[in-house]
Structure formats: C-alpha cells, structure tokens
Design a protein around this motif. Structure first.
Motif, PDB file in Angstrom:
ATOM      1  N   ARG A 427      -0.835  -7.208  12.224  1.00  0.00           N
ATOM      2  CA  ARG A 427      -1.145  -7.198  10.431  1.00  0.00           C
ATOM      3  C   ARG A 427       0.172  -7.335  10.342  1.00  0.00           C
ATOM      4  O   ARG A 427       1.351  -7.453  10.671  1.00  0.00           O
ATOM      5  CB  ARG A 427      -1.206  -5.913  10.356  1.00  0.00           C
ATOM      6  CG  ARG A 427      -0.154  -4.539  10.383  1.00  0.00           C
ATOM      7  CD  ARG A 427       0.053  -3.408   9.923  1.00  0.00           C
ATOM      8  NE  ARG A 427      -1.795  -2.311   9.953  1.00  0.00           N
ATOM      9  CZ  ARG A 427      -1.799  -1.105   9.565  1.00  0.00           C
ATOM     10  NH1 ARG A 427      -1.745  -1.511   8.210  1.00  0.00           N
ATOM     11  NH2 ARG A 427      -2.330  -0.921   9.731  1.00  0.00           N
ATOM     12  N   ASN A 428       0.636  -7.666   9.460  1.00  0.00           N
ATOM     13  CA  ASN A 428       1.560  -8.901   8.317  1.00  0.00           C
ATOM     14  C   ASN A 428       2.187  -7.567   8.071  1.00  0.00           C
ATOM     15  O   ASN A 428       2.307  -6.471   7.330  1.00  0.00           O
ATOM     16  CB  ASN A 428       0.988  -9.251   6.557  1.00  0.00           C
ATOM     17  CG  ASN A 428       1.129  -9.417   6.125  1.00  0.00           C
ATOM     18  OD1 ASN A 428       2.766 -10.182   6.711  1.00  0.00           O
ATOM     19  ND2 ASN A 428       1.608 -10.088   4.999  1.00  0.00           N
ATOM     20  N   ALA A 429       3.685  -8.023   8.466  1.00  0.00           N
ATOM     21  CA  ALA A 429       4.952  -7.072   8.547  1.00  0.00           C
ATOM     22  C   ALA A 429       5.940  -8.765   7.658  1.00  0.00           C
ATOM     23  O   ALA A 429       6.761  -8.937   8.385  1.00  0.00           O
ATOM     24  CB  ALA A 429       5.146  -6.898   9.698  1.00  0.00           C
ATOM     25  N   ASP A 430       5.471  -9.303   6.961  1.00  0.00           N
ATOM     26  CA  ASP A 430       6.316 -10.697   6.704  1.00  0.00           C
ATOM     27  C   ASP A 430       7.614 -10.120   6.388  1.00  0.00           C
ATOM     28  O   ASP A 430       6.736  -9.916   4.698  1.00  0.00           O
ATOM     29  CB  ASP A 430       5.175 -11.844   6.697  1.00  0.00           C
ATOM     30  CG  ASP A 430       6.348 -12.697   6.705  1.00  0.00           C
ATOM     31  OD1 ASP A 430       7.743 -13.151   6.617  1.00  0.00           O
ATOM     32  OD2 ASP A 430       5.823 -14.370   5.982  1.00  0.00           O
ATOM     33  N   PRO A 431       8.985 -10.397   6.562  1.00  0.00           N
ATOM     34  CA  PRO A 431       9.397  -9.855   4.980  1.00  0.00           C
ATOM     35  C   PRO A 431       9.430 -10.690   3.941  1.00  0.00           C
ATOM     36  O   PRO A 431      10.382 -10.297   3.170  1.00  0.00           O
ATOM     37  CB  PRO A 431      10.721  -9.512   5.985  1.00  0.00           C
ATOM     38  CG  PRO A 431      10.686 -10.633   6.693  1.00  0.00           C
ATOM     39  CD  PRO A 431       9.326 -10.347   7.594  1.00  0.00           C
ATOM     40  N   LEU A 432       9.732 -11.792   4.300  1.00  0.00           N
ATOM     41  CA  LEU A 432       9.281 -12.849   2.569  1.00  0.00           C
ATOM     42  C   LEU A 432       8.133 -12.880   1.371  1.00  0.00           C
ATOM     43  O   LEU A 432       8.014 -13.276   1.238  1.00  0.00           O
ATOM     44  CB  LEU A 432       9.516 -13.941   3.715  1.00  0.00           C
ATOM     45  CG  LEU A 432      10.889 -14.841   4.292  1.00  0.00           C
ATOM     46  CD1 LEU A 432      10.487 -16.081   5.034  1.00  0.00           C
ATOM     47  CD2 LEU A 432      12.268 -14.587   4.167  1.00  0.00           C
ATOM     48  N   PRO A 614      11.817  -8.274 -11.259  1.00  0.00           N
ATOM     49  CA  PRO A 614      11.796 -10.121 -11.554  1.00  0.00           C
ATOM     50  C   PRO A 614      11.677 -10.734 -10.087  1.00  0.00           C
ATOM     51  O   PRO A 614      12.889 -10.349  -9.315  1.00  0.00           O
ATOM     52  CB  PRO A 614      12.591 -10.011 -12.382  1.00  0.00           C
ATOM     53  CG  PRO A 614      12.620  -9.847 -13.134  1.00  0.00           C
ATOM     54  CD  PRO A 614      12.782  -8.569 -12.364  1.00  0.00           C
ATOM     55  N   VAL A 615      10.548 -11.438  -9.755  1.00  0.00           N
ATOM     56  CA  VAL A 615      11.139 -12.255  -8.179  1.00  0.00           C
ATOM     57  C   VAL A 615      11.232 -13.829  -9.097  1.00  0.00           C
ATOM     58  O   VAL A 615      10.088 -13.879  -9.877  1.00  0.00           O
ATOM     59  CB  VAL A 615       9.351 -11.308  -7.069  1.00  0.00           C
ATOM     60  CG1 VAL A 615       9.837 -10.461  -7.021  1.00  0.00           C
ATOM     61  CG2 VAL A 615       8.445 -11.836  -8.100  1.00  0.00           C
ATOM     62  N   ARG A 616      11.129 -13.950  -7.576  1.00  0.00           N
ATOM     63  CA  ARG A 616      10.858 -15.748  -7.884  1.00  0.00           C
ATOM     64  C   ARG A 616       9.845 -16.436  -6.394  1.00  0.00           C
ATOM     65  O   ARG A 616      10.815 -15.341  -6.116  1.00  0.00           O
ATOM     66  CB  ARG A 616      12.311 -16.558  -7.410  1.00  0.00           C
ATOM     67  CG  ARG A 616      13.386 -16.036  -8.464  1.00  0.00           C
ATOM     68  CD  ARG A 616      14.889 -17.324  -8.250  1.00  0.00           C
ATOM     69  NE  ARG A 616      14.035 -18.425  -7.869  1.00  0.00           N
ATOM     70  CZ  ARG A 616      14.241 -19.181  -9.658  1.00  0.00           C
ATOM     71  NH1 ARG A 616      14.387 -18.876 -10.656  1.00  0.00           N
ATOM     72  NH2 ARG A 616      13.639 -20.581  -8.977  1.00  0.00           N
ATOM     73  N   PHE A 617       9.361 -16.730  -7.444  1.00  0.00           N
ATOM     74  CA  PHE A 617       8.384 -17.750  -6.027  1.00  0.00           C
ATOM     75  C   PHE A 617       7.948 -18.546  -5.921  1.00  0.00           C
ATOM     76  O   PHE A 617       7.975 -19.545  -7.362  1.00  0.00           O
ATOM     77  CB  PHE A 617       6.976 -16.665  -5.703  1.00  0.00           C
ATOM     78  CG  PHE A 617       6.027 -16.448  -7.213  1.00  0.00           C
ATOM     79  CD1 PHE A 617       5.058 -16.944  -6.940  1.00  0.00           C
ATOM     80  CD2 PHE A 617       6.812 -15.704  -7.849  1.00  0.00           C
ATOM     81  CE1 PHE A 617       4.120 -17.240  -8.313  1.00  0.00           C
ATOM     82  CE2 PHE A 617       5.630 -15.537  -9.313  1.00  0.00           C
ATOM     83  CZ  PHE A 617       4.500 -16.649  -9.274  1.00  0.00           C
ATOM     84  N   GLU A 618       7.423 -19.529  -6.026  1.00  0.00           N
ATOM     85  CA  GLU A 618       6.730 -20.950  -5.474  1.00  0.00           C
ATOM     86  C   GLU A 618       5.317 -21.367  -4.203  1.00  0.00           C
ATOM     87  O   GLU A 618       4.243 -22.485  -4.876  1.00  0.00           O
ATOM     88  CB  GLU A 618       8.046 -21.751  -4.629  1.00  0.00           C
ATOM     89  CG  GLU A 618       7.771 -21.386  -3.415  1.00  0.00           C
ATOM     90  CD  GLU A 618       8.845 -22.788  -3.215  1.00  0.00           C
ATOM     91  OE1 GLU A 618       8.954 -23.402  -2.104  1.00  0.00           O
ATOM     92  OE2 GLU A 618       9.749 -22.879  -3.605  1.00  0.00           O
TER      93      GLU A 618
END
Length: 718
Positions: A427-432, A614-618
């Motif tokens: 399962r998804n455990a992507d820290p990003l 707040p988070v930064r994403f693209e």
C-alpha cells in the motif's frame, strides 16, 4: 559502405515488444535518457500487426478486479478511447505515438543488435545494424535492459540460462527440450460472394491435414479467425531460436493446408464466401531462453501466492501448458490451470553475474512450470515497468541491483505504486505524498442500495456472487423461485476473488427458498474481515438471481464459465463501504476490500483535503475506476471463440471520471489549479510548472462517462 555511429545514453532497452516499450516509457518518465532498439519496423512484438496475438492477463483467466494498469494501463486506456474497435493496425500506432511523444527516448527501428561488448564484468556497449540504412550503431550506456524475448543480450554477456527447465551447458545443448510451440495466425473475412482458393504447392495436402485435426480439442471451423487460431502450433521440439526459419515455413505449410481443407474439402459450405484477409509470416514465439536470475519464480510460489519483500509486479494468467508436439501431438491442445493473482519479485529481473543488466518479458527468471503463466503478455509488460524502476534506483544509488538495501527496495516499490503498478499486499507509504497527511471530507457518501430491476440471471449453471466483507454478519441476495427449493452455496474468501479459483473455503450452506421472490440470507460467519467473499451457487434450474438497476462498486455476479459480469440485487449493511476515508487508506484499487469513495447522485460532487499548516504542491494524481474486472485487449478480431471466455467492452466505462476541476484555498480565497474536460485515463495526472501553496484542495467531479455518481480510489498530491 557501412557507416558507424556511436550513441551514448543512461539506459539502452533492447527489444520493442510490450515489455520493452513499457520499460522505455517508464524510464523516460523518470527522467532517464533512454535508447529503445527494436529489430522490426513496428513496435509491439507478438501483439503487433505483424503477428497479431491479442494481449491478455489476470482478468482473462477469471481473476476479478485484476486488470493490469501502470504504464501498460496508460496504453490500454488510450487504445480503448482512440481505438474502440481494437484494430491491431491502430494498436501499432498507439505504441509508436507514445514512444515518439517521450522527449527522453531515442527510437531505433529495424536495428538488430548482434554484438555485446563486456569489460570489467559489465556490459560496455551493444552493437547493431539498421536494415536498409547501412548504419552500424554502437549503443553505450550505464545500464541495459534485455527485452529481446530470447534473452540474446544476457546470453551473449555470459548470464546462465535455461532451455526448457535444463540449465544450458555445452554438455546438454544437444538434448531436446520440450518447449511451448510457435504459432502463425490468419484473419478471414466474408466477401458476400463466392471466392476460390488455390493452395500453393508447398501447403500440406488435405489427406495429411485430416490426420492432424479434430483431436485434442483442435476443432476446425470456417469461422475461426485471429487468436482463434492459436492452436496452429509447431516448433516445441526444435530450437526456437536457430531453427525459427524452418519453424515459420512449416507453420505456413500447415496453416495454408488447413485453410485449403476448409475451402476445398466440401465439408464447410459456409466457407464458400470467405477468404483470407491476412496471414502471418513471422511465427509468434512462446518460449526460448529463460535467464537464471537471482531468484527464479516457481510453480509453488504461484499456487501458494507467496509474498516477497521485493515483490514488484504481478501475474494471474492460467498455468497454460501446450504440448511440445503442437499440431502433430495426440495430447490436448492445452491444459489451463487457473491461479489466483500472485507476486513476482525484483530478483527475477537480474543476475549478479552482470550487474548493469536487467531482464524484462518472457526471458525473466522463472522455472518452466511457472513460466507457463508468467509468459503472458500483460505480465511481461508489467515486468518491463518494474525493470525500469529497478534500473532507475540503481542509477540513483550508483550500485548494482544485488547491492540494494531494504530501504532502497521499498523506495522502488513505492515508486511503482505511485505509477499505478498494483503489487498485491503493498500500500501507499510514500513520504512525499501530501494526500496521506490531509484530513479528507466529501460532499456525500453513497450507501449500498438494493434497487431491483426487471432483469434476472437464471441459475441454470454454476454461478457466483462477490461481496466485500468487513465485519460479522450476513448478506442477503434477492432470488426468484418457480417453486419451493433450496439455494445451495459454498462460501470462499480471498484477497482478490477468482471465479475459477475461488480461494479458501469457509462454509457450505443450504438456504430454503419459497416460491416467488425471496431474500436469501447467507451467513459470513467464519470469514476474516478484510477479504472478499465469493459465494458459489450450485446449479438450480428453477432459481433466478434478481439483478440490480444500479452498479454497487465491488459487488458483482456471473456464471463460473463466463466473463460477462452483472450487478446482483443484494443487501449488506456497511456504512464505511464507500466512505471518503477510503481515499487515504493506502490502496488505489480493490484488494481485500473495495477501497473506493463513491458519491451520491448529485450535481458536481467534490472531495476536500485539508492540512493543519499550508503545504506546497505542483501535482495532483487521481486513481479512478476503469472497471478492473473487464479486459482491455490490444486488438481483437471481428469474432472469437467462446472458449476464450472474453467479453468485449462497449465504449468507455461509465463510472470513469471524465471531467474534473481542482481548486486550492489560500489567504481566504479559492484559486483555480486546473480543469480537465476529456479524461480517459485510469490515473489522471495534473501538473503545473510552478508549485502553489495551499491550506485546502478541492476536487470537483464535473462529468463521468455515464454514471451519475463520482468514484475515486485514491488522491495523491506532490
């Protein structure tokens, strides 16, 4: 005069079948400068218009919710959208367009690699000649992927390999191994007027053909076309590499002899107006070399569904055995043993003897009995994506695959999951992934509803119902009986159900059913939560299963020997079955449960992700529902034999999200991030050139391909 050109890249993929194409696309998307070398004018290998074998996999062998996605899924969904008739000519173009569209790929068609140069225990370069251009290319790379099918690169580099199940050595090279044979197919059409056929002199005569047919299930029909002709087999007792020309010519003699028999024996009057539209000239090869890799998958691994720490892709086709004698054999034309979905490890893709070489396709490390399943093209394609992910990690860490540590292997697994590879149990455990760290809410949540239709499915043969199980209780199914009777069932549990190989048996039950319409209650006592229940229903000619007006995700029914699934009318109380919390439970498709958010029927349903800071994403990724229980073939002839157990799709899946918008909340205002109006992909990726900062993200479903509800498995944000 031959010209020599040297080209440098980070990775060279040799072989442009589906495994090589998926490897090259996957590597290019990871930012790797990639060369793809193929010895034919079109991509696709056995699936191409030169050979025309349709691609199949786990779903085609009875596994439910198991259609292969990832890079292959990207190609298949595009094929479904742009080529809904599954014309094999356009499949060629889907592959070529995808490869040419990747800026990190340089493609070399008609280029036969014939020399491998090694130094210091590694491959330094491979060399090949491009037909007609009089250019000899030298391809120098840090890493190489052998997707040649025959394992030519590995063999030339000195990697040990098997022919059949014997390790190849000078001592046993003269021994005759029993291999799966090769095939040549033909396509026919009805000209609506009489058409004569004069067989070439080299074709086998009708007397000889008559000795070959109608035994071992080899039944001739004037209607058979395309992959119906898979049993035109020869070469399993030959060397399928060095004797491939002789095999091809023998197959032409056999195949044209069969067609002559159909046209001119007088036994097939309907053949009068039929003619050959196409016949293959290149044998579709099933088996040759298999490399002896760090780990070789075994039949026991498949049957016991062994899970590997380095599990990276999956299979699920039958263990599909064909007699080595092909058309000359007295044995059954094939024996297919159904299996549940199983995992293949990264260690099947490399040998530590050559640390910068990886394998993809049918030459990966398997024992022969396991190969009978893992050889199928959909599984081969997944191995290409996995090999590219393995190569990418080795490049990043500047190490060999055998040197990778546990954390680095987990990083490969997470990268594959992000790119929509299904790996059973992972399962998804992507820290990003910022989506995992958000609190999630939605405009609504659908609750399972029984809405009886006027349609029924008669239980005149063994049938089944699939229901996800999350707690103790009983499921009710709506039946119609012509007289008082009993519903006799066997209950099985599995992480993923298979109508032919149902899993672990839980109980046997007999439920009284009165004449007329009845709700029959089936106890799930003894089942483990987090499993699918498969209810096998014994044949009962006076019983019918009432069908539902709407589809309840994760619940379906059908007949054991058919891939035409329907929606049963069931009652099952589970308030969380389609909850919005499923979006962040780590699964992007069914496995031990449905794992999908489904909205109510409403205008513009939405999901909202919120963070404490707040988070930064693209980038936003949506993992959607393309109906993972229906096959998406590469190509399909105009008709197919019922023995294939294939149900063709009729357009885009109605539950797939077609249009959606993404907004982000910052400084008290909602801002536009992106709008997509014509999505046809299972994994919809939206990326902006510059990152934005947000406290919330809202995804609004504007339109689907037909369903009134929105359905999403997972949302990832980077």
């Amino acid at each position: 005069m031959m010209k020599t050109v040297a080209i440098n890249s980070s990775l060279t993929v040799i072989g442009g079948g589906v495994s090589g194409v998926c490897a090259a696309l996957s590597a290019a998307r990871a930012g790797i400068q990639t060369i793809l070398v193929h010895n034919r004018p079109v991509l696709g290998g056995n699936s191409s218009s030169e050979i025309r074998v349709w691609m199949r996999g786990a779903t085609g062998a009875g596994n439910i919710f198991s259609e292969e996605m990832g890079v292959l899924g990207f190609l298949k969904m595009r094929n479904l959208y742009e080529n809904p008739e599954f014309n094999v000519i356009f499949w060629d173009e889907i592959l070529l367009d995808a490869v040419l569209g990747e800026k990190n790929i340089r493609l070399f068609l008609n280029t036969n690699v014939e020399q491998v140069v090694c130094g210091g225990g590694r491959i330094c370069q491979v060399e090949g000649v491009q037909q007609a251009s009089e250019i000899r290319y030298i391809f120098r790379s840090s890493y190489f992927i052998d997707a040649t099918g025959d394992g030519m690169i590995g063999a030339e580099a000195g990697v040990p390999y098997r022919i059949g199940d014997l390790p190849y050595t000078p001592e046993n090279q003269q021994k005759t191994a029993e291999l799966l044979s090769c095939s040549i197919l033909y396509f026919i059409k009805d000209s609506k007027k009489p058409v004569k056929f004069a067989a070439p002199q080299y074709a086998y005569d009708m007397d000889y053909v008559e000795t070959l047919i109608n035994k071992g299930g080899r039944i001739i029909s004037e209607k058979q076309t395309g992959s119906d002709c898979w049993w035109f087999e020869y070469g399993g007792l030959c060397n399928t590499i060095t004797e491939i020309q002789e095999i091809g010519l023998e197959l032409k003699k056999l195949v044209l002899g069969v067609w002559n028999y159909i046209k001119n024996s007088g036994k097939y009057p309907e053949a009068e107006t039929r003619t050959l539209e196409w016949i293959g000239s290149i044998p579709g090869k099933r088996e040759s070399r298999r490399m002896m890799t760090e780990y070789e998958l075994t039949m026991e691994d498949i049957l016991k569904q062994r899970r590997f720490e380095d599990g990276a892709f999956y299979g699920g086709w039958y263990m599909d055995f064909h007699p080595a004698g092909g058309l000359n054999s007295e044995e059954e034309s094939c024996v297919q043993i159904p299996v549940n979905v199983y995992t293949l490890p990264l260690r099947c893709l490399f040998s530590r003897s050559i640390p910068n070489l990886f394998f993809a396709g049918r030459n990966i490390g398997t024992r022969q009995e396991a190969f009978a399943s893992a050889r199928i093209m959909n599984t081969c394609a997944l191995s290409g994506q996995a090999a590219a992910a393995l190569a990418a990690e080795c490049m990043k860490e500047t190490c060999s695959p055998a040197e990778l540590e546990e954390g680095q292997i987990e990083e490969i697994v997470q990268n594959l999951l992000r790119e929509d590879m299904f790996i059973p149990g992972k399962r998804n455990a992507d820290p990003l992934d910022l989506g995992q760290k958000a609190s999630v809410s939605a405009s609504s949540e659908y609750k399972l509803r029984a809405e009886p239709s006027d349609r029924t499915m008669r239980l005149t043969e063994e049938s089944f119902v699939v229901v996800p199980f999350s707690r103790e209780g009983a499921v009710k199914i709506l039946l119609e009986a012509e007289a008082d009777t009993k519903l006799e069932i066997e209950l099985y549990e599995a992480d993923l159900p298979n109508r032919l190989c149902p899993g672990a048996r839980v109980s046997q039950q007999a439920v009284p059913v009165s004449k007329g319409e009845n709700w029959a209650e089936i106890s799930f006592s003894g089942m483990k939560p987090g499993k699918f229940g498969l209810i096998y229903i014994k044949e009962n000619e006076i019983l019918s299963l009432r069908l539902n007006r709407i589809r309840n995700p994760g619940i379906l029914c059908g007949r054991k020997n058919s891939s035409d699934y329907k929606d049963p009318c069931v009652e099952w109380e589970d308030e969380t079955l389609y909850a919005v919390s499923n979006l962040s439970d780590g699964y992007a498709r069914p496995y031990g449960g449905v794992h999908i958010w489904c909205s109510q029927n409403e205008e513009k349903p939405w999901v909202l992700l919120e963070w404490e800071r707040p988070v930064r994403f693209e980038e936003v990724r949506l993992y959607l529902d393309p109906d993972l229980s229906m096959e998406i073939p590469s190509s399909c002839a105009g008709r197919w034999d019922e023995k294939h157990k294939f149900t063709i799709r009729k357009g885009m899946p109605p539950q797939l999200v077609k249009g959606f918008s993404i907004e982000y909340y910052r400084d008290g205002s909602w801002m536009h991030f992106s709008t997509v109006k014509e999505n046809y992909q299972r994994m919809a990726v939206v990326k902006r050139e510059t990152a934005v900062e947000a406290e919330k993200v809202r995804i609004t479903v504007e339109e689907t391909w037909g369903d009134l509800r929105a359905q999403i498995y997972q949302v990832r944000i980077y």
